[in-house]
Write an enzyme that holds these catalytic residues in place. Structure first.
Site, PDB file in Angstrom:
ATOM      1  N   HIS A 183      13.338 -21.731  23.405  1.00 53.69           N
ATOM      2  CA  HIS A 183      14.776 -21.913  23.209  1.00 53.69           C
ATOM      3  C   HIS A 183      14.982 -22.946  22.120  1.00 53.69           C
ATOM      4  O   HIS A 183      14.249 -23.932  22.056  1.00 53.69           O
ATOM      5  CB  HIS A 183      15.445 -22.387  24.513  1.00 53.69           C
ATOM      6  CG  HIS A 183      16.909 -22.128  24.527  1.00 53.69           C
ATOM      7  ND1 HIS A 183      17.794 -22.906  23.850  1.00 53.69           N
ATOM      8  CD2 HIS A 183      17.627 -21.135  25.108  1.00 53.69           C
ATOM      9  CE1 HIS A 183      19.009 -22.420  24.024  1.00 53.69           C
ATOM     10  NE2 HIS A 183      18.937 -21.339  24.774  1.00 53.69           N
ATOM     11  N   ASP A 219      16.667 -15.885  30.251  1.00 55.87           N
ATOM     12  CA  ASP A 219      16.385 -14.454  30.354  1.00 55.87           C
ATOM     13  C   ASP A 219      15.126 -14.147  31.151  1.00 55.87           C
ATOM     14  O   ASP A 219      14.870 -12.987  31.465  1.00 55.87           O
ATOM     15  CB  ASP A 219      16.251 -13.850  28.942  1.00 55.87           C
ATOM     16  CG  ASP A 219      17.606 -13.708  28.265  1.00 55.87           C
ATOM     17  OD1 ASP A 219      18.583 -13.460  28.983  1.00 55.87           O
ATOM     18  OD2 ASP A 219      17.682 -13.845  27.031  1.00 55.87           O
TER      19      ASP A 219
HETATM   20  N1  ACO Z   1       6.461 -17.025  22.527  1.00 55.56           N
HETATM   21  C1  ACO Z   1       5.484 -17.542  21.748  1.00 55.56           C
HETATM   22  N2  ACO Z   1       5.713 -18.450  20.794  1.00 55.56           N
HETATM   23  C2  ACO Z   1       6.971 -18.846  20.630  1.00 55.56           C
HETATM   24  C3  ACO Z   1       8.037 -18.367  21.419  1.00 55.56           C
HETATM   25  C4  ACO Z   1       7.732 -17.425  22.387  1.00 55.56           C
HETATM   26  N3  ACO Z   1       8.689 -16.894  23.162  1.00 55.56           N
HETATM   27  N4  ACO Z   1       9.180 -18.950  21.022  1.00 55.56           N
HETATM   28  C5  ACO Z   1       8.869 -19.778  20.022  1.00 55.56           C
HETATM   29  N5  ACO Z   1       7.523 -19.717  19.781  1.00 55.56           N
HETATM   30  C6  ACO Z   1       6.782 -20.469  18.757  1.00 55.56           C
HETATM   31  C7  ACO Z   1       6.878 -19.764  17.412  1.00 55.56           C
HETATM   32  O1  ACO Z   1       5.850 -18.830  17.235  1.00 55.56           O
HETATM   33  C8  ACO Z   1       6.787 -20.930  16.467  1.00 55.56           C
HETATM   34  O2  ACO Z   1       5.459 -21.346  16.412  1.00 55.56           O
HETATM   35  P1  ACO Z   1       4.830 -21.911  15.034  1.00 55.56           P
HETATM   36  O3  ACO Z   1       5.617 -23.154  14.711  1.00 55.56           O
HETATM   37  O4  ACO Z   1       3.423 -22.199  15.384  1.00 55.56           O
HETATM   38  O5  ACO Z   1       5.013 -20.824  14.025  1.00 55.56           O
HETATM   39  C9  ACO Z   1       7.558 -22.044  17.184  1.00 55.56           C
HETATM   40  O6  ACO Z   1       7.423 -21.739  18.570  1.00 55.56           O
HETATM   41  C10 ACO Z   1       9.039 -22.086  16.827  1.00 55.56           C
HETATM   42  O7  ACO Z   1       9.574 -20.781  17.028  1.00 55.56           O
HETATM   43  P2  ACO Z   1      10.911 -20.275  16.368  1.00 55.56           P
HETATM   44  O8  ACO Z   1      10.993 -18.796  16.531  1.00 55.56           O
HETATM   45  O9  ACO Z   1      10.998 -20.826  14.966  1.00 55.56           O
HETATM   46  O10 ACO Z   1      11.985 -21.026  17.267  1.00 55.56           O
HETATM   47  P3  ACO Z   1      13.525 -20.771  17.214  1.00 55.56           P
HETATM   48  O11 ACO Z   1      14.164 -21.990  17.722  1.00 55.56           O
HETATM   49  O12 ACO Z   1      13.926 -20.254  15.881  1.00 55.56           O
HETATM   50  O13 ACO Z   1      13.708 -19.531  18.226  1.00 55.56           O
HETATM   51  C11 ACO Z   1      13.966 -18.244  20.149  1.00 55.56           C
HETATM   52  C12 ACO Z   1      14.167 -19.623  19.516  1.00 55.56           C
HETATM   53  C13 ACO Z   1      14.573 -17.171  19.233  1.00 55.56           C
HETATM   54  C14 ACO Z   1      14.649 -18.189  21.487  1.00 55.56           C
HETATM   55  C15 ACO Z   1      12.436 -18.001  20.303  1.00 55.56           C
HETATM   56  O14 ACO Z   1      11.908 -18.948  21.186  1.00 55.56           O
HETATM   57  C16 ACO Z   1      12.128 -16.585  20.747  1.00 55.56           C
HETATM   58  O15 ACO Z   1      12.060 -15.673  19.922  1.00 55.56           O
HETATM   59  N6  ACO Z   1      11.921 -16.371  22.103  1.00 55.56           N
HETATM   60  C17 ACO Z   1      11.661 -15.046  22.630  1.00 55.56           C
HETATM   61  C18 ACO Z   1      12.938 -14.241  22.746  1.00 55.56           C
HETATM   62  C19 ACO Z   1      13.842 -14.752  23.867  1.00 55.56           C
HETATM   63  O16 ACO Z   1      13.404 -14.969  24.986  1.00 55.56           O
HETATM   64  N7  ACO Z   1      15.117 -14.899  23.528  1.00 55.56           N
HETATM   65  C20 ACO Z   1      16.147 -15.323  24.480  1.00 55.56           C
HETATM   66  C21 ACO Z   1      16.579 -16.727  24.195  1.00 55.56           C
HETATM   67  S1  ACO Z   1      17.785 -17.264  25.358  1.00 55.56           S
HETATM   68  C22 ACO Z   1      19.195 -16.514  24.842  1.00 55.56           C
HETATM   69  O17 ACO Z   1      19.417 -16.275  23.694  1.00 55.56           O
HETATM   70  C23 ACO Z   1      20.135 -16.089  25.836  1.00 55.56           C
END
Ligand code: ACO
Length: 397
Positions: A274, A328
């Protein structure tokens, strides 16, 4: 300073701020609706802790709180509940329109189209008039669940069933969806899910709602644009993908292998991570309790053990990066036990989040300035026009 110079100076200032992909950490509004402490895992609506609201309040009471800023008095709540109850029905024209939607289409697309269509039926745009605002809030809160339930029956080839006036908001939705009066515990747990999803500050869909609101368009367009934004798998759409993922893992003992594979292939684990939280999302903990309450009463879901095994494995592998279950992760398991089809999990999220979107719509209008960010142009300058016959073959896309 003359107007043009001021503009140029402003543009220079904004380009010096630098690009922040995803606007991470960039405040774009002042808001008194919801507060998140992502390090301590705390969430409040209008100053009230989410855990207390989920335990004590109802979805409609929480909606009133979010939109008008204070808890309603008993008579204000009764009036609001009554108004919402009176506006649950949707026009036969909307139902007929929905019958033309492809049955194979995603219910979020159906919801986005039907929500936008309300602007055609209630086209008077008088956003300065408190009565117009109140009526629009009531209509949207009342009709969105009816639209979600209607599409579910229509795509099965049935006629939608009418709302039942003797049933409260959440019980009525489950009734319209499943054609059975729900168990009171199931209805109460569903209502608590709606409270948990009602608001979460400037997430992508709420930002989208505020951008749309800032153009002074109607609230139906505001909600329709937010529904479209919520649909994506990185946002509300993740709840559907979590269940697909758990089914793919299949057994608790496969969770570690799945996780290692996802991490080494740089695949996101759905329901984790998140932008705001560095600890477990407080809503995920409450939803997990709700899932357990449902399982104790109606029987366990074997995917729950898979989810717990994945959470445990992820704590070691992702916890150090501040990646924990988000809202979620457990919501799908609750909805599944309530008999809600998988592709309706995100529309159910939208039923609830419409409260937050409308609160932000009102707040945006209270101190409006149209959103118009700047960009850093990276394209080519000063190209010379080439007549068609002198061009080499186009790049393939
Ligand atoms: N699984 C594995 N690695 C992850 C995850 C995950 N779910 N989420 C973040 N990371 C890692 C990324 O790979 C990245 O790693 P790196 O720095 O080594 O490249 C780092 O954490 C940062 O990730 P970002 O995607 O840049 O984080 P951001 O803040 O942009 O994204 C998000 C947040 C979109 C929620 C992300 O965590 C994600 O895609 N999660 C999975 C989808 C999900 O569950 N979405 C629902 C969110 S809650 C809602 O919207 C209601």
């Amino acid at each position: 300073m003359i107007g043009n110079d001021r503009k140029i100076e402003k543009n220079l200032d904004s380009s010096m701020i630098g690009l922040r992909p995803g606007l991470e950490g960039v405040p774009v509004a002042q808001s008194s609706i919801c507060d998140i402490d992502g390090l301590q895992g705390k969430l409040t609506y209008r100053g009230y802790p989410i855990s207390e609201l989920a335990l004590q309040s109802s979805f409609l009471e929480t909606t009133y709180l979010l939109i008008w800023g204070d808890l309603p008095s008993p008579s204000q709540l009764r009036d609001f509940e009554k108004e919402v109850q009176m506006h649950r029905r949707i026009s036969f024209r909307v139902r007929d329109m929905m019958k033309c939607f492809p049955a194979s289409g995603h219910p979020m697309d159906a919801l986005q189209s039907s929500a936008a269509s309300l602007g055609l039926f209630y086209s008077r745009r008088a956003i300065d008039d408190p009565k117009y605002v109140y009526d629009a809030v009531v209509r949207l809160i009342a009709k969105i669940p009816t639209m979600v339930a209607a599409f579910q029956l229509i795509r099965k080839g049935q006629d939608p069933i009418q709302p039942r006036d003797d049933l409260a908001y959440s019980a009525n939705f489950l009734y319209m969806l499943t054609e059975r009066e729900p168990d009171p515990l199931a209805a109460r747990i569903f209502d608590r899910c709606l409270i948990l999803h009602a608001e979460h500050s400037l997430n992508a869909s709420t930002f989208s709602a505020r951008v749309t609101a800032s153009t002074l368009t109607d609230p139906y367009a505001v909600v329709a644009s937010a529904v479209g934004t919520l649909a994506g798998p990185l946002h509300g759409g993740a709840n559907e993908d979590v269940i697909k993922m758990l089914e793919k893992i299949g057994k608790p003992e496969h969770a570690i292998t799945y996780l290692n594979d996802a991490i080494s292939n740089k695949r996101k684990v759905m329901g984790f991570g998140h932008r705001e939280y560095r600890v477990k999302d407080p809503r995920a903990s409450i939803l997990q309790d709700l899932a357990e309450e449902l399982f104790a009463r109606f029987g366990k879901d074997e995917m729950y053990d898979v989810a717990k095994a994945l959470e445990k494995a992820a704590e070691h592998k992702l916890g150090s990066k501040g990646i924990y279950p988000n809202v979620d992760f457990y919501s799908g398991l609750v909805y599944r036990k309530l008999g809600i089809p998988r592709d309706l999990y995100t529309p159910v999220f939208a039923i609830s989040r419409v409260a937050g979107w409308l609160a932000h719509w009102r707040e945006q209008l209270g101190a409006n300035r149209i959103f118009r960010p700047s960009q850093i142009y990276t394209g080519i300058q000063n190209r010379q026009w080439i007549p068609a016959e002198e061009r080499s073959s186009a790049k393939s896309f």
